[in-house]
Design an enzyme around this catalytic site. Structure first.
Site, PDB file in Angstrom:
ATOM      1  N   HIS A  77     -30.638 -45.662  26.678  1.00  0.00           N
ATOM      2  CA  HIS A  77     -30.506 -45.804  28.116  1.00  0.00           C
ATOM      3  C   HIS A  77     -29.891 -44.550  28.742  1.00  0.00           C
ATOM      4  CE1 HIS A  77     -29.353 -50.137  26.720  1.00  0.00           C
ATOM      5  NE2 HIS A  77     -30.649 -49.932  26.597  1.00  0.00           N
ATOM      6  N   TYR A 141     -17.052 -46.775  27.037  1.00  0.00           N
ATOM      7  CA  TYR A 141     -17.766 -45.864  27.931  1.00  0.00           C
ATOM      8  C   TYR A 141     -16.860 -45.563  29.130  1.00  0.00           C
ATOM      9  CZ  TYR A 141     -21.786 -48.605  26.005  1.00  0.00           C
ATOM     10  OH  TYR A 141     -22.683 -49.286  25.229  1.00  0.00           O
TER      11      TYR A 141
END
Length: 198
Positions: A77, A141
Site C-alpha cells: 500500500h 507507523y
C-alpha cells in the site's frame, strides 16, 4: 523473548536504500536480563544523520500500530503521506517496498528484515508491505498526515504476488492475506503516481 542480541546495536545510523528517499535507520537497543529499551525516534539526533526534515513540514503526526500473528502478510500500500515504520516489540517482519512514483525508479523494490533495532522511513508514493516472521508483532507507523476517508482515492496499491517485482516472501503458500490485498493490480496495470498526486 528477544530475537536479537541488543549488545550488537549501539550506533544510530541513517542510510538511504536503493529506492530514492527510502531510508534505513539502525537504532541503538540497550538490553539486560530484564529486556531492552530503545529510543525509537529522536528528531534532533536523526535529522543531522539524513532523516528527512520534510517529514515535519506540515506539523501533523499520527502514530498507528497494527498487531499481527505469524505468516500474516499486509500490503503493498502507498498512502498519501510519508511514514516512519518500526517494530514496537520483540517481533520480526520481512519488510518490502515498491516505488510507485513516476520516473525511472518506478517498480524498483527493496526488502529487509525489521526487528526492534531497525526503522524505515518510507516516502509517499512508495508502497509498503510486510510479512510476519515471529509468533506475533506490533508494527508501528508514525505518519505525517491525519487519516481521513476523503484521502482514500489518493491511495495506490500493487499486488504483493506480482512475479515481475521479484519480491522474495517466505512461505508464500502459508501467508494469511486479506481479500483486498489479493486483488490489488499487477505493476503493469498501476498508473505511476505523479508529483501532483502526492
Amino acid at each position: 523473548r528477544m530475537n536479537f542480541d541488543p549488545s550488537n546495536y549501539n550506533e544510530l545510523t541513517v542510510t538511504e536504500s536503493p529506492i530514492p528517499g527510502l531510508f534505513v535507520v539502525k537504532l541503538p537497543v540497550h538490553g539486560d536480563n530484564r529486556g531492552w529499551f530503545k529510543e525509537n525516534f529522536q528528531k534532533e539526533k536523526m535529522v543531522p544523520l539524513g532523516f528527512p526534515e520534510s517529514f515535519f513540514a506540515e506539523g501533523k503526526l499520527q502514530n498507528n500500530v497494527s498487531f499481527s500473528r505469524k505468516n500474516v502478510l499486509r500490503g503493498l500500500h502507498a498512502e498519501p503521506w510519508d511514514k516512519y515504520i518500526s517494530v514496537a516489540d520483540g517481533g520480526k517482519v520481512l519488510g518490502s517496498w515498491v516505488d510507485l512514483r513516476e520516473g525511472e525508479t518506478f517498480g524498483n523494490t527493496y526488502q529487509t528484515v525489521i526487528d526492534a533495532s531497525k526503522g524505515i522511513f518510507v516516502p509517499r508514493g512508495v508502497a509498503n508491505g510486510f510479512q510476519v516472521l515471529s509468533d506475533t508483532v506490533s508494527y508501528s507507523y508514525l505518519v505525517n498526515d491525519y487519516w481521513a476517508l476523503e484521502l482514500k482515492p489518493k491511495y495506490a496499491f500493487v499486488n504483493y504476488a506480482d512475479p515481475t517485482l521479484e519480491i522474495k516472501w517466505e512461505n508464500l503458500d502459508q501467508a494469511e492475506v486479506s481479500e483486498a490485498d489479493k486483488n490489488h493490480p499487477m505493476l503493469k496495470d498501476v498508473k505511476p503516481l505523479t508529483k501532483d498526486m502526492l
